[in-house]
Scaffold this motif. Structure first.
Motif, PDB file in Angstrom:
ATOM      1  N   ARG B 147      43.772  52.152  33.438  1.00  0.00           N
ATOM      2  CA  ARG B 147      44.755  52.375  34.496  1.00  0.00           C
ATOM      3  C   ARG B 147      45.346  51.053  34.964  1.00  0.00           C
ATOM      4  N   PRO B 148      46.677  50.919  34.886  1.00  0.00           N
ATOM      5  CA  PRO B 148      47.324  49.647  35.246  1.00  0.00           C
ATOM      6  C   PRO B 148      46.984  49.165  36.654  1.00  0.00           C
ATOM      7  N   LEU B 149      47.002  50.083  37.647  1.00  0.00           N
ATOM      8  CA  LEU B 149      46.729  49.658  39.021  1.00  0.00           C
ATOM      9  C   LEU B 149      45.311  49.100  39.146  1.00  0.00           C
ATOM     10  N   ASP B 150      44.358  49.768  38.480  1.00  0.00           N
ATOM     11  CA  ASP B 150      42.971  49.298  38.525  1.00  0.00           C
ATOM     12  C   ASP B 150      42.845  47.924  37.874  1.00  0.00           C
ATOM     13  N   ALA B 151      43.606  47.740  36.768  1.00  0.00           N
ATOM     14  CA  ALA B 151      43.575  46.439  36.088  1.00  0.00           C
ATOM     15  C   ALA B 151      44.091  45.350  37.031  1.00  0.00           C
ATOM     16  N   TRP B 152      45.180  45.641  37.745  1.00  0.00           N
ATOM     17  CA  TRP B 152      45.744  44.662  38.688  1.00  0.00           C
ATOM     18  C   TRP B 152      44.773  44.366  39.807  1.00  0.00           C
ATOM     19  N   ILE B 153      44.176  45.414  40.370  1.00  0.00           N
ATOM     20  CA  ILE B 153      43.230  45.208  41.474  1.00  0.00           C
ATOM     21  C   ILE B 153      42.068  44.331  40.997  1.00  0.00           C
ATOM     22  N   THR B 154      41.585  44.612  39.776  1.00  0.00           N
ATOM     23  CA  THR B 154      40.453  43.836  39.260  1.00  0.00           C
ATOM     24  C   THR B 154      40.838  42.376  39.037  1.00  0.00           C
ATOM     25  N   VAL B 155      42.012  42.148  38.442  1.00  0.00           N
ATOM     26  CA  VAL B 155      42.442  40.761  38.195  1.00  0.00           C
ATOM     27  C   VAL B 155      42.629  40.027  39.524  1.00  0.00           C
ATOM     28  N   MET B 156      43.248  40.707  40.508  1.00  0.00           N
ATOM     29  CA  MET B 156      43.451  40.075  41.819  1.00  0.00           C
ATOM     30  C   MET B 156      42.119  39.759  42.488  1.00  0.00           C
ATOM     31  N   ALA B 157      41.195  40.746  42.441  1.00  0.00           N
ATOM     32  CA  ALA B 157      39.889  40.539  43.081  1.00  0.00           C
ATOM     33  C   ALA B 157      39.169  39.357  42.439  1.00  0.00           C
ATOM     34  N   MET B 158      39.250  39.286  41.113  1.00  0.00           N
ATOM     35  CA  MET B 158      38.602  38.187  40.393  1.00  0.00           C
ATOM     36  C   MET B 158      39.219  36.845  40.793  1.00  0.00           C
ATOM     37  N   GLU B 159      40.541  36.814  40.839  1.00  0.00           N
ATOM     38  CA  GLU B 159      41.248  35.584  41.203  1.00  0.00           C
ATOM     39  C   GLU B 159      40.896  35.152  42.630  1.00  0.00           C
ATOM     40  N   VAL B 160      40.893  36.115  43.555  1.00  0.00           N
ATOM     41  CA  VAL B 160      40.590  35.792  44.955  1.00  0.00           C
ATOM     42  C   VAL B 160      39.146  35.313  45.083  1.00  0.00           C
ATOM     43  N   TRP B 161      38.230  36.002  44.388  1.00  0.00           N
ATOM     44  CA  TRP B 161      36.819  35.597  44.435  1.00  0.00           C
ATOM     45  C   TRP B 161      36.647  34.191  43.846  1.00  0.00           C
ATOM     46  N   HIS B 162      37.374  33.907  42.779  1.00  0.00           N
ATOM     47  CA  HIS B 162      37.218  32.636  42.075  1.00  0.00           C
ATOM     48  C   HIS B 162      37.789  31.463  42.870  1.00  0.00           C
ATOM     49  N   TRP B 163      38.971  31.640  43.469  1.00  0.00           N
ATOM     50  CA  TRP B 163      39.698  30.477  43.975  1.00  0.00           C
ATOM     51  C   TRP B 163      39.835  30.365  45.486  1.00  0.00           C
ATOM     52  N   THR B 164      39.556  31.438  46.250  1.00  0.00           N
ATOM     53  CA  THR B 164      39.625  31.286  47.712  1.00  0.00           C
ATOM     54  C   THR B 164      38.693  30.180  48.209  1.00  0.00           C
ATOM     55  N   PRO B 165      37.484  30.029  47.606  1.00  0.00           N
ATOM     56  CA  PRO B 165      36.615  28.935  48.066  1.00  0.00           C
ATOM     57  C   PRO B 165      37.288  27.568  48.027  1.00  0.00           C
ATOM     58  N   LEU B 166      38.159  27.342  47.038  1.00  0.00           N
ATOM     59  CA  LEU B 166      38.832  26.040  46.975  1.00  0.00           C
ATOM     60  C   LEU B 166      39.704  25.838  48.219  1.00  0.00           C
TER      61      LEU B 166
END
Lengths: 92, 290
Positions: B147-166
């Motif tokens: 599902r495209p929306l789920d893919a986007w949510i997952t990529v966004m969540a991963m990106e936010v988890w990865h880089w918000t600490p910076l």
């Protein structure tokens, strides 16, 4: 030194030589008469180097827009870009 | 105006200049050379002028990849910058909690990018993943591979988890650098915590936030490894960002000329955005902070 891997062509060589000459010229100009930041028609205060950067970046976009929207000769785009560069450098 | 007293300083920047020349300028020149030629192999190349630029600029798939990329980068900035600042404000100011928070925040930054993708694939799998299975067990259909929306949510969540600490670490460094006297003056004036944030903390964080916005914009605009591992650009091409599409052209199809033209346009877009962001952020709040 073999530069075959860089796949040079005459037009790209001329392009980079012109850019390099501009940078050297700007450096000499800066040494002879240091640039003072000023405000022209651009919304920000700029030095001479800033205006060259804006002029070159704008020129690149003029060429891209030309390719995107017209089929006319790129020499016209180059002429427009040169006019843009002169205008930004003088009044920017 | 006497500016040229100590010319020895120029020798100190010479190593940097040489490294940048070899790592950036010479490869960039080569890409420019490739972009105007049709290259079949070593010694077999033909000048084609602006042909590849014309082809790339009129490529519909590139247009949609660019829009997708812009949407992704805007969302990244809109989520990560405020969230990072909030985390920094909530972090303890002294004691053992500071070290604990810093270590916890730094952990996602230390993980190699392709490993992050793998972690999130497993984490979000609907059959065995901790998050994916839990969400599906709650009755919400979730599958990032279909599902495209789920893919986007997952990529966004991963990106936010990865880089918000910076962003949080940068904002925290900015907050720590504010002298105590400012807070004392605000306290005497009876300023609310919002006023302190708006007129002291935010303007004083301008420098670090400029760096955070530029870094996060550039990094998210150039993102490749994590979504490539996680979704491979799918389902369909709904998470095919610019770099994934570029690599498909350059490595998948081995079309070096179009890939080089694409790279240069990509470079110009990044250059323009960074210049505009930098100028805009330079002028934000100058009244308060000087």
């Amino acid at each position: 030194m073999n530069l075959e891997w860089m796949a040079w062509t005459l037009p790209t060589a001329i392009f980079f030589v012109v850019i390099a000459l501009m940078l050297v010229g700007m450096t000499i100009w800066q040494i002879l008469s240091p640039s003072v930041p000023r405000r022209g028609f651009l919304p920000i205060e700029t030095t001479r180097g800033d205006r060259l950067f804006i002029g070159l970046l704008g020129s690149a976009y003029i060429h891209i827009a030309w390719i995107a929207f017209t089929n006319l000769s790129l020499w016209i785009a180059l002429a427009i870009a040169l006019v843009w560069l002169v205008v930004v450098m003088r009044w920017g | 105006m006497e500016k040229w007293e100590n010319n020895r300083a120029w020798f100190l920047i010479l190593p940097v200049f040489v490294i940048v020349a070899f790592s950036a300028i010479i490869p960039l020149m080569t890409v420019v050379n490739y972009s105007v030629q049709d290259i079949f192999g070593p010694g077999q190349r033909f000048f084609v002028g602006m042909e590849w630029f014309r082809e790339v600029i009129h490529d519909e798939r590139l247009h949609s990849a660019l829009l997708r990329q812009l949407a992704f980068s805007c969302m990244v900035l809109l989520i990560e910058i405020p969230l990072g600042v909030l985390i920094a404000l909530a972090m303890p100011k002294k004691g053992w909690g500071v070290s604990a928070c810093l270590v916890l925040l730094a952990l996602p930054l230390l993980i190699p990018w392709n490993v992050i993708g793998t972690i999130w694939i497993i984490f979000t799998r609907p059959d065995i993943g901790l998050l994916g299975k839990t969400v599906n067990d709650l009755g919400i259909a979730f599958d990032h591979t279909a599902r495209p929306l789920d893919a986007w949510i997952t990529v966004m969540a991963m990106e936010v988890w990865h880089w918000t600490p910076l962003v949080a670490l940068l904002a925290y460094a900015g907050l720590r650098a504010i002298p105590e006297a400012y807070y004392q003056a605000a306290k005497i004036d009876g300023a609310s915590s919002w006023a302190v944030f708006r007129h002291i903390q935010l303007p004083k964080m301008r420098g670090v936030l400029t760096i955070a916005v530029l870094l996060r914009f550039m990094d998210s605009f150039l993102i490749y490894a994590e979504p490539f591992v996680l979704t491979g650009g799918g389902p369909g091409d709904t998470t095919t960002f610019l770099s994934i599409y570029l690599v498909k052209i350059a490595v998948g199809q081995f079309d070096l000329g179009p890939a080089a033209a694409f790279s240069l346009i990509y470079f110009l877009i990044v250059l323009l955005f960074c210049f505009v962001f930098y100028q805009a952020l330079q002028n934000v709040g100058t009244g308060e902070s000087r």
